[in-house]
Design a protein around this motif. Structure first.
Motif, PDB file in Angstrom:
ATOM      1  N   ASP A   1      47.913  39.336  25.795  1.00 60.51           N
ATOM      2  CA  ASP A   1      48.367  39.110  24.431  1.00 60.51           C
ATOM      3  C   ASP A   1      48.596  40.428  23.709  1.00 60.51           C
ATOM      4  O   ASP A   1      49.619  40.648  23.050  1.00 60.51           O
ATOM      5  CB  ASP A   1      47.306  38.284  23.702  1.00 60.51           C
ATOM      6  CG  ASP A   1      47.875  37.508  22.529  1.00 60.51           C
ATOM      7  OD1 ASP A   1      49.092  37.582  22.294  1.00 60.51           O
ATOM      8  OD2 ASP A   1      47.099  36.835  21.841  1.00 60.51           O
ATOM      9  N   ASP A   2      47.637  41.348  23.845  1.00 67.55           N
ATOM     10  CA  ASP A   2      47.748  42.648  23.186  1.00 67.55           C
ATOM     11  C   ASP A   2      48.917  43.458  23.734  1.00 67.55           C
ATOM     12  O   ASP A   2      49.617  44.148  22.990  1.00 67.55           O
ATOM     13  CB  ASP A   2      46.453  43.444  23.363  1.00 67.55           C
ATOM     14  CG  ASP A   2      45.282  42.817  22.622  1.00 67.55           C
ATOM     15  OD1 ASP A   2      45.522  41.994  21.721  1.00 67.55           O
ATOM     16  OD2 ASP A   2      44.130  43.138  22.970  1.00 67.55           O
ATOM     17  N   ALA A   3      49.115  43.368  25.060  1.00 66.23           N
ATOM     18  CA  ALA A   3      50.142  44.187  25.690  1.00 66.23           C
ATOM     19  C   ALA A   3      51.554  43.676  25.398  1.00 66.23           C
ATOM     20  O   ALA A   3      52.496  44.467  25.307  1.00 66.23           O
ATOM     21  CB  ALA A   3      49.912  44.237  27.205  1.00 66.23           C
ATOM     22  N   LEU A   4      51.690  42.363  25.230  1.00 70.12           N
ATOM     23  CA  LEU A   4      53.022  41.771  25.151  1.00 70.12           C
ATOM     24  C   LEU A   4      53.471  41.431  23.737  1.00 70.12           C
ATOM     25  O   LEU A   4      54.657  41.236  23.492  1.00 70.12           O
ATOM     26  CB  LEU A   4      53.073  40.504  26.016  1.00 70.12           C
ATOM     27  CG  LEU A   4      52.890  40.731  27.526  1.00 70.12           C
ATOM     28  CD1 LEU A   4      52.693  39.404  28.244  1.00 70.12           C
ATOM     29  CD2 LEU A   4      54.100  41.461  28.097  1.00 70.12           C
TER      30      LEU A   4
ATOM     31  N   GLY B   1      53.094  42.066  19.339  1.00 66.99           N
ATOM     32  CA  GLY B   1      52.726  43.051  18.333  1.00 66.99           C
ATOM     33  C   GLY B   1      52.114  42.470  17.090  1.00 66.99           C
ATOM     34  O   GLY B   1      52.044  43.146  16.071  1.00 66.99           O
ATOM     35  N   ASP B   2      51.664  41.215  17.154  1.00 63.23           N
ATOM     36  CA  ASP B   2      51.138  40.573  15.947  1.00 63.23           C
ATOM     37  C   ASP B   2      49.613  40.555  15.943  1.00 63.23           C
ATOM     38  O   ASP B   2      48.988  39.595  15.512  1.00 63.23           O
ATOM     39  CB  ASP B   2      51.684  39.156  15.805  1.00 63.23           C
ATOM     40  CG  ASP B   2      51.443  38.313  17.058  1.00 63.23           C
ATOM     41  OD1 ASP B   2      50.942  38.861  18.063  1.00 63.23           O
ATOM     42  OD2 ASP B   2      51.750  37.114  17.034  1.00 63.23           O
TER      43      ASP B   2
ATOM     44  N   THR C   1      46.336  35.134  13.115  1.00 68.83           N
ATOM     45  CA  THR C   1      45.627  34.029  13.755  1.00 68.83           C
ATOM     46  C   THR C   1      46.394  33.535  14.976  1.00 68.83           C
ATOM     47  O   THR C   1      45.798  33.197  16.002  1.00 68.83           O
ATOM     48  CB  THR C   1      45.437  32.877  12.759  1.00 68.83           C
ATOM     49  OG1 THR C   1      44.876  33.397  11.553  1.00 68.83           O
ATOM     50  CG2 THR C   1      44.516  31.824  13.324  1.00 68.83           C
ATOM     51  N   ALA C   2      47.704  33.523  14.905  1.00 73.53           N
ATOM     52  CA  ALA C   2      48.514  33.060  16.034  1.00 73.53           C
ATOM     53  C   ALA C   2      48.332  33.946  17.254  1.00 73.53           C
ATOM     54  O   ALA C   2      48.416  33.481  18.392  1.00 73.53           O
ATOM     55  CB  ALA C   2      49.991  33.014  15.640  1.00 73.53           C
ATOM     56  N   HIS C   3      48.073  35.226  17.027  1.00 75.50           N
ATOM     57  CA  HIS C   3      47.863  36.144  18.143  1.00 75.50           C
ATOM     58  C   HIS C   3      46.636  35.721  18.944  1.00 75.50           C
ATOM     59  O   HIS C   3      46.681  35.602  20.169  1.00 75.50           O
ATOM     60  CB  HIS C   3      47.683  37.565  17.609  1.00 75.50           C
ATOM     61  CG  HIS C   3      47.449  38.588  18.678  1.00 75.50           C
ATOM     62  ND1 HIS C   3      48.469  39.119  19.422  1.00 75.50           N
ATOM     63  CD2 HIS C   3      46.302  39.159  19.135  1.00 75.50           C
ATOM     64  CE1 HIS C   3      47.973  39.986  20.291  1.00 75.50           C
ATOM     65  NE2 HIS C   3      46.652  40.026  20.131  1.00 75.50           N
ATOM     66  N   SER C   4      45.544  35.477  18.258  1.00 74.25           N
ATOM     67  CA  SER C   4      44.329  35.044  18.945  1.00 74.25           C
ATOM     68  C   SER C   4      44.491  33.649  19.525  1.00 74.25           C
ATOM     69  O   SER C   4      43.936  33.345  20.585  1.00 74.25           O
ATOM     70  CB  SER C   4      43.146  35.070  17.973  1.00 74.25           C
ATOM     71  OG  SER C   4      42.934  36.363  17.466  1.00 74.25           O
ATOM     72  N   ALA C   5      45.253  32.801  18.830  1.00 71.22           N
ATOM     73  CA  ALA C   5      45.418  31.419  19.294  1.00 71.22           C
ATOM     74  C   ALA C   5      46.067  31.346  20.667  1.00 71.22           C
ATOM     75  O   ALA C   5      45.810  30.411  21.426  1.00 71.22           O
ATOM     76  CB  ALA C   5      46.242  30.623  18.280  1.00 71.22           C
ATOM     77  N   ARG C   6      46.909  32.326  21.007  1.00 72.60           N
ATOM     78  CA  ARG C   6      47.564  32.291  22.313  1.00 72.60           C
ATOM     79  C   ARG C   6      46.553  32.313  23.455  1.00 72.60           C
ATOM     80  O   ARG C   6      46.768  31.690  24.501  1.00 72.60           O
ATOM     81  CB  ARG C   6      48.513  33.477  22.468  1.00 72.60           C
ATOM     82  CG  ARG C   6      49.756  33.404  21.642  1.00 72.60           C
ATOM     83  CD  ARG C   6      50.763  34.483  22.030  1.00 72.60           C
ATOM     84  NE  ARG C   6      51.737  34.640  20.964  1.00 72.60           N
ATOM     85  CZ  ARG C   6      51.665  35.565  20.022  1.00 72.60           C
ATOM     86  NH1 ARG C   6      50.682  36.438  20.035  1.00 72.60           N
ATOM     87  NH2 ARG C   6      52.576  35.627  19.079  1.00 72.60           N
TER      88      ARG C   6
END
Length: 705
Positions: A575-578, A580-581, A585-590
């Motif tokens: 998630d972090d590598a691909l 940039g958000d 909350t959506a970033h963690s939700a992935r």
């Protein structure tokens, strides 16, 4: 010194207590030597030698304990008043110095093995940690009648917590949680799959632990008891009682959230450990273990809310189609198979092609005749399989129970609604399958409490083929087929697979089955883990294809619900590598998404084209039963009613009808479009989340508290 002198020395000085004190040091030295020799534990030669030296020192102190302590005994028993007082005060000063050392060593062992940000932790929180450790150690000293044995137990337990945290962060990147202590059997059962590298920081923790044990050997009251034999014991016991009561009241009075401004990072608790220190964060989560009563809750209000949400579901359902499916279900009673596939996720549906052209599990993605399928919101990441299982079977969400809890290890399920009991009441035979130890996550007891008729654990898979971390998916599917063939009675079967379990640096995938992707954002070790995991998913995909082909050939109706319990422990790194958000909350939700499908080997009445829908593990069971017309409970209907406004929910967040994610506090960091539709969707989702909290407290919390 002749033989007689040696015998006299041993007779005078080698007491039973001295021998008992030798045992932990001898056991620790031998166990460590065996683990290092077997390759289970990897450490430097100097570290190994130093730990063994401290163990030898402990044995020596144990054997020489009496001659070392006797001078103060004689002083305390002296006829001289001054000498007697000195003989009783000096041991107290000695013991307090030893206790101070144990406290300092234990606090250091709690943090040093893992906390690379220790210098950034607030001094007040570290003082709180020292105070708590001091209270535990002093109470143990008093309860143990001013001897060191109970101090040693407490110091070893606390130090082991910090050391274990170091290992867990190295192996899985996760944190030890309070409820993990109730699942030590499971931890031990899965521990064989790892190699434990003793880093320099972890080595410091182990050395401090052994040094604390060394110090505890020398704790003992001096001289004969004053007055009657039980006099001193009674006084010490009274002081111990007062100390324990004060310590307990002090702990209960702690308001860690407000007084110390501790706010646990519910997405990733390791961050909180780094920020606040281990013991303050750990205690904060421990105090949060009770299920809170929702604001304004009453049984009558919750029952009314449940009825209203169930009515929302009924209103959104085509009554003719629902009746046709219900009639078909009543006439055929299809068997129902739930497969919770270990760490299964189509990462391409969550993270795109991973930057390497990855297209996902080929067969799974090709299935176009499912009743419904889509992405699945889960409450587990990198582990905690039992929580996805719990949510699926009970229809209850961890969102309303709390962070860091494993309900399987906390609650009694005799009176809790769940799918096994629901199908059993409809005349179904119920079976659980998991090719590992029956004690893992307390499943043996939980399945019995839930009403499963039988449980096939690892003992039912002797000589079964294995892949990666355990028995193959196909072997468990064959057990499902055998169970379906064993009787004409309709079956409900839960199959919890094992083969894809971490870790992903075992290097045990056959070369002809190993993928060869090369992600530019990772080093060789990272790519090795990625390919080992993707190879496991490829193997699972092939076994799923075989299983569905077998189900297609059966002459009895069967519904299959297939889903992944959580992502691998490098999902967040992807998630972090691909993306940039970071921070949204959506970033963690992935990282808390997997996939599911609901499929049947027969034509379900009044069913059109396959539907693509977002759902959650806590609503998956209700969604699947609805798809084939099985009777739903009011609780399940209410969950589906809430899902109309809140399609996704997990431990940390929920999704609104516009696709935006919100934390369970009702706040969103996704900055949705400022328009009426987005605001309305957010309001409806928040209201649904609050309503479902009341319903779940009525249906679940009140049955287990």
């Amino acid at each position: 010194m002749n033989t007689q002198d040696i015998a006299t020395f041993i007779r005078r000085n080698l007491r039973p207590a001295s021998i008992v004190w030798c045992v932990p040091f001898v056991v620790l030295a031998i166990a460590l030597a065996n683990l290092v020799g077997a390759g289970t534990v990897a450490m430097g030669e100097d570290t190994f030698a130093l730990i063994q030296l401290l163990c030898v020192l402990g044995v020596a102190l144990s054997l020489l304990r009496e001659p070392l302590l006797r001078p103060l005994d004689r002083l305390a028993d002296s006829e001289s008043h001054i000498k007697m007082v000195a003989g009783r005060v000096l041991p107290l000063l000695r013991d307090w110095a030893l206790l101070a050392f144990v406290v300092a060593a234990t606090c250091t062992a709690l943090e040093v093995p893992w906390n690379t940000s220790l210098a950034d932790v607030d001094a007040g929180l570290l003082a709180l940690e020292r105070g708590c450790v001091t209270a535990v150690v002093v109470c143990a000293w008093l309860v143990g009648q001013r001897r060191g044995w109970l101090v040693a137990v407490c110091a070893a337990g606390l130090s082991a917590l910090g050391i274990a945290q170091g290992f867990l962060l190295t192996l899985k990147g996760t944190a030890i949680l309070p409820s993990d202590l109730l699942a030590l059997g499971t931890a031990a059962a899965v521990a064989d799959g790892f190699t434990y590298e003793v880093t320099p920081l972890i080595a410091q923790g182990i050395l401090l632990l052994v040094a604390s044990l060394d110090a505890c050997v020398l704790m003992r009251p001096a001289g004969r008891p004053i007055g009657r034999v039980w006099g001193r014991a009674a006084v010490t016991a009274l002081v111990a009682l007062v100390a324990c009561v004060c310590a307990t009241n002090g702990y209960n009075a702690l308001d860690l959230h407000n007084d110390y401004e501790i706010q646990i990072d519910y997405w990733w608790p390791s961050n909180s450990y780094y920020q606040y220190g281990m013991l303050p964060a750990f205690m904060t989560m421990a105090k949060d273990m009770d299920i809170s009563v929702p604001e304004g809750y009453t049984d009558e209000e919750a029952a009314g809310t449940e009825a209203a949400l169930a009515q929302d579901y009924d209103s959104a359902t085509d009554p003719n189609a629902a009746q046709a499916r219900a009639d078909q279900f009543g006439a055929t009673h299809p068997s129902v198979v739930f497969v919770m596939n270990e760490t299964f996720a189509d990462l391409s549906s969550i993270y795109g092609d991973l930057g390497v052209g990855y297209e996902g599990p080929t067969y799974f993605k090709s299935i176009d005749d499912a009743l419904v399928r889509g992405n699945l919101t889960v409450s587990a990441y990198g582990g905690g399989t039992c929580n996805s299982e719990f949510e699926t079977l009970t229809g209850s969400s961890l969102s309303y129970i709390g962070m860091g809890l494993y309900p399987y290890t906390l609650y009694d399920f005799d009176d809790t609604p769940n799918l096994a009991r629901q199908f059993a009441e409809m005349g179904y035979d119920t079976t659980a399958i998991h090719p590992n130890l029956s004690t893992n996550w307390n499943r043996e007891s939980v399945y019995e409490q839930m009403g499963f008729n039988r449980f096939y654990d690892i003992s039912a898979f002797e000589d079964a083929p294995v892949f990666h971390s355990g028995v193959t998916d196909a072997a468990t599917y064959q057990k499902v087929l055998d169970q379906l063939a064993s009787s004409d009675t309709p079956q409900f079967v839960l199959d919890v697979t094992m083969q894809n379990h971490s870790s992903y640096n075992q290097y045990n995938i056959p070369e002809d089955r190993l993928t060869t992707y090369n992600a530019p954002y990772w080093d060789q070790a990272g790519n090795d883990q990625l390919n080992e995991y993707l190879s496991c998913i490829q193997a699972s995909d092939q076994d799923l294809q075989w299983f569905i082909e077998q189900l297609r050939g059966l002459d009895r109706p069967v519904m299959l619900v297939f889903f992944g319990d959580h992502q691998p422990n490098f999902g967040m790194a992807l998630d972090d590598a691909l993306y940039g958000d970071v921070g949204q909350t959506a970033h963690s939700a992935r990282a808390y998404q997997t996939n599911y499908l609901v499929w049947a080997n027969y034509d379900v009445a009044a069913t059109g084209e396959m539907r693509w829908e977002q759902t959650s593990t806590s609503t998956l069971g209700a969604l699947a039963l609805d798809a084939i017309g099985a009777p739903l409970t009011s609780y399940q209907k209410a969950a589906l009613g809430a899902r109309l406004s809140m399609p996704g929910i997990n431990l940390f967040a929920y999704q609104d009808g516009e696709g935006f994610w919100h934390t369970t506090s009702g706040n969103s960091t996704d900055e949705p479009a400022q328009n009426a539709e987005a605001e309305y969707a957010a309001e409806r989702a928040l209201e649904a989340w609050r309503q479902l909290a009341h319903v779940q407290y009525l249906e679940f919390a009140k049955t287990v508290q």
